[in-house]
Design a protein around this motif. Structure first.
Motif, PDB file in Angstrom:
ATOM      1  N   UNK A 103       0.856  -1.189   0.000  1.00  0.00           N
ATOM      2  CA  UNK A 103       0.000   0.000   0.000  1.00  0.00           C
ATOM      3  C   UNK A 103       0.893   1.240   0.000  1.00  0.00           C
ATOM      4  N   UNK A 104       1.406   1.567  -1.170  1.00  0.00           N
ATOM      5  CA  UNK A 104       2.331   2.688  -1.343  1.00  0.00           C
ATOM      6  C   UNK A 104       2.048   3.407  -2.655  1.00  0.00           C
ATOM      7  N   UNK A 105       2.511   4.659  -2.728  1.00  0.00           N
ATOM      8  CA  UNK A 105       2.551   5.349  -4.012  1.00  0.00           C
ATOM      9  C   UNK A 105       3.511   4.582  -4.912  1.00  0.00           C
ATOM     10  N   UNK A 106       3.224   4.480  -6.188  1.00  0.00           N
ATOM     11  CA  UNK A 106       4.091   3.739  -7.113  1.00  0.00           C
ATOM     12  C   UNK A 106       5.498   4.333  -7.156  1.00  0.00           C
ATOM     13  N   UNK A 107       5.617   5.663  -7.151  1.00  0.00           N
ATOM     14  CA  UNK A 107       6.944   6.280  -7.206  1.00  0.00           C
ATOM     15  C   UNK A 107       7.754   5.940  -5.960  1.00  0.00           C
ATOM     16  N   UNK A 108       7.105   5.881  -4.812  1.00  0.00           N
ATOM     17  CA  UNK A 108       7.782   5.508  -3.562  1.00  0.00           C
ATOM     18  C   UNK A 108       8.226   4.056  -3.626  1.00  0.00           C
ATOM     19  N   UNK A 109       7.348   3.169  -4.074  1.00  0.00           N
ATOM     20  CA  UNK A 109       7.690   1.753  -4.185  1.00  0.00           C
ATOM     21  C   UNK A 109       8.912   1.559  -5.077  1.00  0.00           C
ATOM     22  N   UNK A 110       8.941   2.256  -6.208  1.00  0.00           N
ATOM     23  CA  UNK A 110      10.029   2.084  -7.175  1.00  0.00           C
ATOM     24  C   UNK A 110      11.358   2.656  -6.689  1.00  0.00           C
ATOM     25  N   UNK A 111      11.357   3.412  -5.596  1.00  0.00           N
ATOM     26  CA  UNK A 111      12.613   3.869  -4.992  1.00  0.00           C
ATOM     27  C   UNK A 111      13.189   2.797  -4.065  1.00  0.00           C
ATOM     28  N   UNK A 112      12.454   1.709  -3.849  1.00  0.00           N
ATOM     29  CA  UNK A 112      12.925   0.622  -2.999  1.00  0.00           C
ATOM     30  C   UNK A 112      13.911  -0.273  -3.726  1.00  0.00           C
ATOM     31  N   UNK A 113      14.248  -1.384  -3.081  1.00  0.00           N
ATOM     32  CA  UNK A 113      15.187  -2.343  -3.654  1.00  0.00           C
ATOM     33  C   UNK A 113      14.561  -3.011  -4.876  1.00  0.00           C
ATOM     34  N   UNK A 114      15.195  -2.866  -6.045  1.00  0.00           N
ATOM     35  CA  UNK A 114      14.591  -3.418  -7.260  1.00  0.00           C
ATOM     36  C   UNK A 114      14.659  -4.943  -7.315  1.00  0.00           C
ATOM     37  N   UNK A 115      13.632  -5.498  -7.901  1.00  0.00           N
ATOM     38  CA  UNK A 115      13.561  -6.926  -8.201  1.00  0.00           C
ATOM     39  C   UNK A 115      13.136  -7.000  -9.664  1.00  0.00           C
ATOM     40  N   UNK A 116      14.042  -7.415 -10.566  1.00  0.00           N
ATOM     41  CA  UNK A 116      13.713  -7.410 -11.994  1.00  0.00           C
ATOM     42  C   UNK A 116      12.461  -8.236 -12.301  1.00  0.00           C
ATOM     43  N   UNK A 137      11.461   5.452 -14.018  1.00  0.00           N
ATOM     44  CA  UNK A 137      11.881   4.733 -12.811  1.00  0.00           C
ATOM     45  C   UNK A 137      12.010   3.235 -13.075  1.00  0.00           C
ATOM     46  N   UNK A 138      11.078   2.670 -13.818  1.00  0.00           N
ATOM     47  CA  UNK A 138      11.156   1.250 -14.158  1.00  0.00           C
ATOM     48  C   UNK A 138      12.413   0.962 -14.962  1.00  0.00           C
ATOM     49  N   UNK A 139      12.678   1.795 -15.955  1.00  0.00           N
ATOM     50  CA  UNK A 139      13.790   1.568 -16.875  1.00  0.00           C
ATOM     51  C   UNK A 139      15.148   1.747 -16.204  1.00  0.00           C
ATOM     52  N   UNK A 140      15.306   2.785 -15.427  1.00  0.00           N
ATOM     53  CA  UNK A 140      16.623   3.082 -14.850  1.00  0.00           C
ATOM     54  C   UNK A 140      16.829   2.489 -13.461  1.00  0.00           C
ATOM     55  N   UNK A 141      15.748   2.045 -12.826  1.00  0.00           N
ATOM     56  CA  UNK A 141      15.846   1.589 -11.439  1.00  0.00           C
ATOM     57  C   UNK A 141      16.122   0.114 -11.247  1.00  0.00           C
ATOM     58  N   UNK A 142      16.299  -0.647 -12.330  1.00  0.00           N
ATOM     59  CA  UNK A 142      16.585  -2.068 -12.182  1.00  0.00           C
ATOM     60  C   UNK A 142      15.355  -2.943 -12.017  1.00  0.00           C
ATOM     61  N   UNK A 143      14.191  -2.424 -12.364  1.00  0.00           N
ATOM     62  CA  UNK A 143      12.937  -3.165 -12.169  1.00  0.00           C
ATOM     63  C   UNK A 143      12.561  -4.064 -13.336  1.00  0.00           C
ATOM     64  N   UNK A 144      13.237  -3.908 -14.480  1.00  0.00           N
ATOM     65  CA  UNK A 144      12.856  -4.658 -15.675  1.00  0.00           C
ATOM     66  C   UNK A 144      13.911  -5.700 -16.034  1.00  0.00           C
ATOM     67  N   UNK A 145      13.452  -6.923 -16.272  1.00  0.00           N
ATOM     68  CA  UNK A 145      14.340  -7.959 -16.793  1.00  0.00           C
ATOM     69  C   UNK A 145      14.825  -7.520 -18.177  1.00  0.00           C
ATOM     70  N   UNK A 146      15.879  -8.143 -18.654  1.00  0.00           N
ATOM     71  CA  UNK A 146      16.504  -7.717 -19.909  1.00  0.00           C
ATOM     72  C   UNK A 146      15.508  -7.567 -21.052  1.00  0.00           C
ATOM     73  N   UNK A 147      14.593  -8.504 -21.198  1.00  0.00           N
ATOM     74  CA  UNK A 147      13.609  -8.425 -22.286  1.00  0.00           C
ATOM     75  C   UNK A 147      12.193  -8.435 -21.719  1.00  0.00           C
ATOM     76  N   UNK A 148      11.967  -7.591 -20.736  1.00  0.00           N
ATOM     77  CA  UNK A 148      10.666  -7.513 -20.067  1.00  0.00           C
ATOM     78  C   UNK A 148       9.577  -7.048 -21.026  1.00  0.00           C
ATOM     79  N   UNK A 149       8.362  -7.411 -20.687  1.00  0.00           N
ATOM     80  CA  UNK A 149       7.161  -6.928 -21.372  1.00  0.00           C
ATOM     81  C   UNK A 149       6.540  -5.875 -20.486  1.00  0.00           C
ATOM     82  N   UNK A 150       6.038  -4.793 -21.088  1.00  0.00           N
ATOM     83  CA  UNK A 150       5.387  -3.723 -20.336  1.00  0.00           C
ATOM     84  C   UNK A 150       4.056  -3.425 -20.992  1.00  0.00           C
TER      85      UNK A 150
END
Length: 189
Positions: A103-116, A137-150
């Protein structure tokens, strides 16, 4: 929304025809059944075992549909405490233990520890215009696997500023809504 007011239906997978209880909240806009059906037809070859992130989850219909169809896990992020609790309740009732809710703002969540993630659902409230910031944030924060789908859901009118390495795979329209599936290409260093 299909079915009785305050309820939407999962349309495929092992939870098919399950109903999600939906709180009456301003601005809550569940993805239409026909859009979900089209999207999950597109995703069928890549969904089994996928790690997913449902940002701005709202009802959680996209993420629960992914769990129903074989995703390994879904992290739901929803800023509204009532919507987040309804989502937890639905997951518990459906025994969907591979879903976790923050239960967080998306921008706050994405500042956390990334899990691809293999698949991200990006469907923020239209009035807030969060697509460029969240995409960056998704692109630069380490949240996307190498060939992720968005998956991106947005108003039909207007163009979105998304990372240049997100390549359009497919898109469609339903009323005033544009829905599109992108594939991430690994940026060149």
């Amino acid at each position: 929304m299909s079915g009785a007011p305050g309820r939407i239906r999962i349309i495929g997978g092992n939870l098919r025809n399950s109903r999600l209880n939906v709180p009456d909240l301003p601005g809550l806009r569940p993805t239409a059944e026909r859009v979900r059906e089209t999207l999950f037809n597109w995703l069928a070859p890549v969904l089994d075992g996928a790690r997913c992130l449902d940002l701005c989850a709202g009802t959680g219909a996209l993420g629960i549909e992914a769990l129903s169809r074989g995703a390994a896990s879904v992290q739901f992020v929803e800023r509204d405490a009532r919507a987040a609790q309804a989502l937890r309740d639905n997951l518990e009732r459906l025994k969907a233990s591979a879903g976790r809710v923050s239960a967080l703002e998306a921008t706050t969540f994405l500042r956390g520890t990334p899990q691809p993630q293999d698949l991200v659902f990006l469907d923020p409230p239209f009035a807030l215009g969060l697509w460029p910031a969240l995409a960056q944030q998704l692109e630069t924060g380490g949240w996307l696997a190498a060939q992720a789908w968005i998956y991106v859901e947005s108003p039909r009118a207007g163009a979105l500023a998304l990372p240049s390495n997100w390549q359009m795979h497919r898109e469609g329209h339903a009323g005033e809504v544009r829905f599109a599936l992108y594939r991430r290409a690994v940026p060149l260093s």
